[in-house]
Motif scaffolding. Sequence first.
Motif, PDB file in Angstrom:
ATOM      1  N   MET A 108       0.858  -1.181   0.000  1.00  0.00           N
ATOM      2  CA  MET A 108       0.000   0.000   0.000  1.00  0.00           C
ATOM      3  C   MET A 108       0.901   1.240   0.000  1.00  0.00           C
ATOM      4  SD  MET A 108      -3.085  -1.094  -0.183  1.00  0.00           S
ATOM      5  CE  MET A 108      -4.100   0.312   0.226  1.00  0.00           C
ATOM      6  N   LEU A 109       0.765   2.052  -1.039  1.00  0.00           N
ATOM      7  CA  LEU A 109       1.536   3.284  -1.198  1.00  0.00           C
ATOM      8  C   LEU A 109       0.649   4.453  -0.783  1.00  0.00           C
ATOM      9  CD1 LEU A 109       3.933   4.992  -2.300  1.00  0.00           C
ATOM     10  CD2 LEU A 109       2.851   4.816  -4.554  1.00  0.00           C
ATOM     11  N   THR A 110       1.083   5.199   0.231  1.00  0.00           N
ATOM     12  CA  THR A 110       0.294   6.319   0.751  1.00  0.00           C
ATOM     13  C   THR A 110       0.925   7.629   0.330  1.00  0.00           C
ATOM     14  OG1 THR A 110      -0.374   4.998   2.671  1.00  0.00           O
ATOM     15  CG2 THR A 110      -0.665   7.387   2.835  1.00  0.00           C
ATOM     16  N   THR A 111       0.090   8.474  -0.288  1.00  0.00           N
ATOM     17  CA  THR A 111       0.503   9.821  -0.701  1.00  0.00           C
ATOM     18  C   THR A 111      -0.369  10.834   0.035  1.00  0.00           C
ATOM     19  OG1 THR A 111      -1.083   9.879  -2.544  1.00  0.00           O
ATOM     20  CG2 THR A 111       1.131   8.996  -3.017  1.00  0.00           C
ATOM     21  N   THR A 112      -0.019  12.101  -0.119  1.00  0.00           N
ATOM     22  CA  THR A 112      -0.834  13.181   0.426  1.00  0.00           C
ATOM     23  C   THR A 112      -1.501  13.905  -0.736  1.00  0.00           C
ATOM     24  OG1 THR A 112       0.720  13.444   2.254  1.00  0.00           O
ATOM     25  CG2 THR A 112      -0.838  15.238   1.886  1.00  0.00           C
ATOM     26  N   THR A 113      -2.825  14.054  -0.677  1.00  0.00           N
ATOM     27  CA  THR A 113      -3.577  14.697  -1.753  1.00  0.00           C
ATOM     28  C   THR A 113      -3.433  16.218  -1.676  1.00  0.00           C
ATOM     29  OG1 THR A 113      -5.619  14.944  -0.477  1.00  0.00           O
ATOM     30  CG2 THR A 113      -5.296  12.841  -1.646  1.00  0.00           C
ATOM     31  N   ALA A 114      -3.916  16.885  -2.697  1.00  0.00           N
ATOM     32  CA  ALA A 114      -3.888  18.352  -2.744  1.00  0.00           C
ATOM     33  C   ALA A 114      -4.669  18.953  -1.573  1.00  0.00           C
ATOM     34  CB  ALA A 114      -4.456  18.853  -4.065  1.00  0.00           C
ATOM     35  N   GLU A 115      -5.666  18.215  -1.061  1.00  0.00           N
ATOM     36  CA  GLU A 115      -6.469  18.680   0.070  1.00  0.00           C
ATOM     37  C   GLU A 115      -5.806  18.369   1.410  1.00  0.00           C
ATOM     38  OE1 GLU A 115      -7.756  16.560  -2.345  1.00  0.00           O
ATOM     39  OE2 GLU A 115      -8.519  18.237  -3.536  1.00  0.00           O
TER      40      GLU A 115
END
Length: 164
Positions: A24-31
């Motif tokens: 599972m790859l976790t990123t941070t969204t624009a929000e």
Amino acid sequence: MSETTREEAIKIMAGIVKDVKFAMLTTTTAEGHLHARPMTTQEKEYDGDLWFIGAKDTEAVADMRARPQVNVSFSNPDKGTYLSVNGTAELLEDRAKLDELWSDFYKAYFPQGKEDPNIQLIKINASGAEFWESDGKVRSLFQMAKGLIKGEQPDMGKNDTVKL
């Protein structure tokens, strides 16, 4: 943080990664929200860097382009092994690396094969990691039950945090 050396940590991490097909790859969204997505683990020996193949037109790649800090987690409950890797995503174009990582599995996502212009190589440069190892489900369940009965902290195996 423990006394585990970088080389020892990479060896332990490689053992965990090799048995997990999807991470599972976790990123941070624009929000500013955390968003985790399944990614196929590469069938090569883990050497300290994680590689994935993604699509340039996805939200995940857009997130990494704008905010490269990511986390990748691996889980194999049957073996009692877990790994969380934090690092920085690097988006690369590298034909030799694509040739090395490519398998026909990816044709489902990239019908044009390795020539698909939407292919994006993703390299995760690890900064640190935390891993957990136990003797598997049965032993873990036994240790938890024993801890509950005796009112003691159960021995759940090895847990370590390392800087890479």
